[in-house]
Design an enzyme around this catalytic site. Structure first.
Site, mmCIF file in Angstrom:
data_model
loop_
_atom_site.group_PDB
_atom_site.id
_atom_site.type_symbol
_atom_site.label_atom_id
_atom_site.label_comp_id
_atom_site.label_asym_id
_atom_site.label_seq_id
_atom_site.Cartn_x
_atom_site.Cartn_y
_atom_site.Cartn_z
ATOM 1 N N LYS A 1 -12.655 -22.058 -58.171
ATOM 2 C CA LYS A 1 -11.942 -22.957 -59.095
ATOM 3 C C LYS A 1 -12.140 -22.491 -60.537
ATOM 4 C CE LYS A 1 -11.675 -27.904 -60.280
ATOM 5 N NZ LYS A 1 -12.287 -29.227 -60.035
ATOM 6 N N SER B 1 -9.065 -32.751 -58.684
ATOM 7 C CA SER B 1 -8.611 -31.659 -59.515
ATOM 8 C C SER B 1 -8.739 -30.284 -58.857
ATOM 9 C CB SER B 1 -9.379 -31.649 -60.831
ATOM 10 O OG SER B 1 -10.753 -31.386 -60.593
ATOM 11 N N SER C 1 -12.951 -34.852 -56.878
ATOM 12 C CA SER C 1 -12.112 -33.666 -57.050
ATOM 13 C C SER C 1 -12.257 -32.588 -55.983
ATOM 14 C CB SER C 1 -12.366 -33.038 -58.424
ATOM 15 O OG SER C 1 -11.711 -33.773 -59.420
#
Lengths: 490, 96
Positions: A85, A160, A184
Site C-alpha cells: 500500500k 482505504s 481499512s
C-alpha cells in the site's frame, strides 16, 4: 501450462521449494496479469518491475542454494510476489499516500514492515492505490483516481487499502500489505472476497508508515486465505527499536494444522445487527456463526454496550491526530510548492491546493476538536468514551475467546454513491472502528455472496495480541467452506 | 451544533488551509452535521472515567547511546522543492 497467478501463496511456495517453479516465473506472470488488467481496475499507483525481477532472481538463488545445501527452513515468503500500500515507504520508490502533496516524494528509507518482508524474500511488484492519507472507505479519495472492484467495475473495492484488496482479489499478486486505522484492511477485504488481518496495536512496527491517526494506525495484510496470510504476518510482526510503540512481547510461532475449535467460546454482539443493514449480510453472518458451531465452537449472544459511540469517538480522535500529523506538509522539506512571496502564505496556498476534500475536512474537524474552548467537550470527552469502548471488549473477553460480527453493513457500493455526504460514508465504518479504538486485532474473511454476486465478509476479533486464535479460527472455517476460493471473472 | 462561516474561516486559519468560497460554504454545512452527530458524546456520563490516549501501557524501551551514521544530507534535500548551500530554501519569513 496452468495460470500461475491462480495458485495460492502456499501452493506457489511449495512449487518454489521443489524447484517446479521459479520466483522469476511467478513474478513475470503477476506483472503480465497487472499489464493485462490494471487499466480497468487501477489497483496500482506505481509498478517496480526492475526491483521485482532483481528480487526474484535473488530469491531463486536463495532457493537453489537451500535445495542444494539444505539448512533451516526458508520463510514461506521467499520468492512470493506481493504488493505494498502506497502509505508505506519504500526507499527510492515514489510514495504518495494517494496525495498530490507528496507527488514526487522519494523516501530515503524503507518502512520496517516492508523491509522485513523483503528480508524474508518477498518480491515487491509495486505500490497500491489508497484513499488520500488512508482517509476513506472506498479508495475514491485517491488524488490519482479510484480503484474499481474486480467483482463489479462500477463499484468501489472498499478502502482505504482498496488497491491492495483489488490486486489480491484479481490475482495480480499473492498477498499485499495494507494499513487499518478504522477498518481499512478489513472492509476492503470484505468487499473484494479477500482475507485480511488488522493486527493488534503495537504488534507491527509503524516506522515508515506515513502517519494518519497515530494511536489507531496499524499495519496489516491481505491474501486469499488465512493460510496464505499467516506467512506475511509472521514476517512483519515483532518489536522494532525504531518504533517505541512496537511491543517487545515475543511473537508466537503459529502453526495451522487441524486447528481444533471444540470448546472455543465465540460471542456475537447484538449491537452489530442494526436497522438498515443489508438482510443478505445479516443472513450470511448468522450462517457463518452456525458453521463455527458445527466445528464445535460454543457461540453466545453478548453485548458491547457502547458500540454506537465508536463512530463519534473515532471521528473526533482520528481527525484530531491527523490535524497534528499533517501539519508537517509545509512545502519546505518535501512535495511540490506553490510559490508565494512569504512563507506564511505558502503554507496556506500549497496546503489548500494540494490536499483533497476529505483530508481538508478531517484536518478542519480535528483542528476544531483540539481548539481552545472546545478541547474538553470534544477531544477530551472522546478520549474518555474511548475508555468505555475499550472496557466493553475487556469485559466481553472475560466471557468469550473471540467475537464474531459483520465487517460492514452492506456489500460494495457504487462509485459515487455517497457523493457529497461524508457522514453517510463514515457510517460504512461502524463495525470496524471499535477494534481500532480498543487496539484489538481482527480478521476479515469471505462468508458468502449477495444476489448481485458481491462478496460478504465476517470479522472475528480477539483480545490484544491474540492473532493466533484469529488465524486458527478463520483457517478452520476455510477448511470446510470454499467462499474464499471464489474469484471474479475478468 | 451549527458552525458559522466565520468559525470555519477561523479554523482554516489555524490549520493553514486556504479555502475557496465554495469550500467554506460546504465545510460549514458538513462540519455542522458531523459535530451535531458527535454531540451525543456529551450525553455520556464520564465523570469517573479516565481518558485513553493510547491502548498500550507505554514505556520507553532503552538502547545503548552510541553514535551511528544518519541519513546523508543530500538524500534529505533531494525531496525539497527548493534548497541552497545544503539548506532548505524558503520565501521570506518577515516583512522587509
Amino acid at each position: 501450462m496452468t495460470d500461475l497467478t491462480a495458485l495460492s501463496l502456499i501452493e506457489a511456495a511449495t512449487a518454489l521449494r521443489t524447484g517446479d517453479l521459479s520466483s522469476t516465473e511467478l513474478t513475470k506472470a503477476c506483472l503480465d496479469r497487472i499489464h493485462a488488467l490494471d487499466s480497468r481496475i487501477h489497483a496500482f499507483l506505481a509498478l517496480t518491475p526492475d526491483l521485482a525481477l532483481k528480487q526474484s532472481e535473488a530469491a531463486d538463488q536463495r532457493l537453489a542454494q537451500w535445495r542444494r545445501e539444505g539448512g533451516d527452513p526458508l520463510p514461506l515468503t521467499v520468492g512470493i510476489p506481493i504488493a505494498v500500500k502506497d502509505v508505506l515507504c519504500l526507499e527510492d520508490i515514489p510514495t504518495t499516500c494517494g496525495s498530490r502533496i507528496l507527488e514526487g516524494f522519494l523516501p530515503p528509507y524503507t518502512a520496517t514492515s516492508v523491509e522485513r518482508l523483503i528480508r524474508a524474500g518477498a518480491v515487491v511488484l509495486g505500490k497500491t492505490n489508497t484513499d488520500e492519507f488512508a482517509m476513506g472507505s472506498s479508495t475514491e479519495n485517491s488524488a490519482f483516481g479510484p480503484t474499481h472492484n474486480p467483482w463489479d467495475l462500477s463499484r468501489v473495492p472498499g478502502g482505504s487499502s482498496g488497491g491492495s484488496a483489488a490486486a489480491v482479489a484479481s490475482h495480480m499478486c499473492y498477498a499485499a500489505l495494507g494499513t487499518d486505522t478504522g477498518g481499512s484492511v478489513r472492509q476492503p477485504a470484505s468487499f473484494c472476497n479477500a482475507t485480511g488481518i488488522k493486527t493488534s496495536y503495537g504488534r507491527v512496527s509503524r516506522y515508515g508508515l506515513i502517519a494518519y491517526g497515530s494511536s489507531l494506525d496499524t499495519v496489516g495484510a491481505l491474501a486469499r486465505s488465512s493460510a496464505d496470510l499467516l506467512p506475511i504476518f509472521t514476517a512483519i510482526a515483532g518489536h522494532d527499536p525504531l518504533d517505541s510503540t512496537a511491543m517487545t512481547d515475543p511473537v508466537p510461532k503459529i502453526i495451522l494444522d487441524d486447528t481444533d475449535l471444540r470448546g472455543l467460546r465465540i460471542g456475537v454482539p447484538r449491537e452489530y445487527f442494526i436497522e438498515g443493514m443489508q438482510p443478505e449480510v445479516e443472513a450470511a453472518i448468522k450462517e457463518a456463526v452456525r458453521v463455527f458451531e458445527s466445528l464445535g465452537a460454543k457461540t453466545r449472544d453478548i453485548s458491547l454496550p457502547h458500540t454506537d459511540l465508536a463512530l463519534p469517538v473515532y471521528y473526533i480522535i482520528a481527525p484530531a491526530e491527523a490535524s497534528a500529523n499533517l501539519a508537517r506538509y509545509d512545502a519546505v522539506r518535501y512535495g511540490p510548492r506553490l510559490e508565494s512571496i512569504k512563507l506564511s502564505e505558502q503554507y496556506f496556498t500549497t496546503r489548500g491546493a494540494l490536499f483533497g476534500q476529505e483530508v481538508k475536512r478531517r484536518i478542519m474537524l480535528g483542528t476544531y476538536a483540539l481548539s481552545s474552548g472546545y478541547y474538553d467537550a470534544y477531544y477530551g470527552q472522546a478520549q474518555k468514551v474511548r475508555t468505555l469502548i475499550k472496557g466493553d471488549f475487556q469485559a466481553a473477553f472475560e466471557e468469550v475467546d473471540l467475537i464474531a460480527c459483520p465487517v460492514a453493513p452492506t456489500t460494495a457500493f457504487r462509485i459515487g454513491e455517497h457523493g457529497d455526504d461524508p457522514l453517510s460514508m463514515y457510517l460504512e465504518d461502524v463495525f470496524t472502528l471499535p477494534a481500532n479504538l480498543a487496539g484489538v486485532p481482527g480478521i476479515a474473511f469471505p462468508v458468502g455472496f449477495d444476489s448481485n454476486r458481491l462478496p460478504i465478509g465476517m470479522q472475528l476479533n480477539a483480545p490484544h495480541l491474540g492473532e493466533e486464535a484469529l488465524f486458527g479460527a478463520a483457517h478452520a472455517y476455510q477448511g470446510i467452506t470454499s467462499w474464499h476460493k471464489e474469484h471474479p471473472l475478468l | 451544533m451549527a458552525l458559522t462561516v466565520e468559525e470555519v474561516r477561523h479554523i482554516a486559519r489555524l490549520a493553514r488551509l486556504q479555502l475557496t468560497t465554495e469550500e467554506e460554504r460546504l465545510y460549514t454545512e458538513q462540519l455542522s452535521d458531523i459535530l451535531d452527530y458527535a454531540s451525543r458524546l456529551g450525553e455520556v456520563d464520564t465523570s469517573d472515567i479516565p481518558p485513553t490516549a493510547s491502548v498500550l501501557q507505554l514505556h520507553a524501551p532503552l538502547r545503548p547511546d552510541v553514535v551511528r551514521p544518519c541519513t546523508p544530507r543530500d538524500r534529505i534535500l533531494r525531496n525539497a522543492p527548493s534548497d541552497q548551500e545544503g539548506m532548505f530554501r524558503v520565501p521570506p519569513i518577515l516583512d522587509t
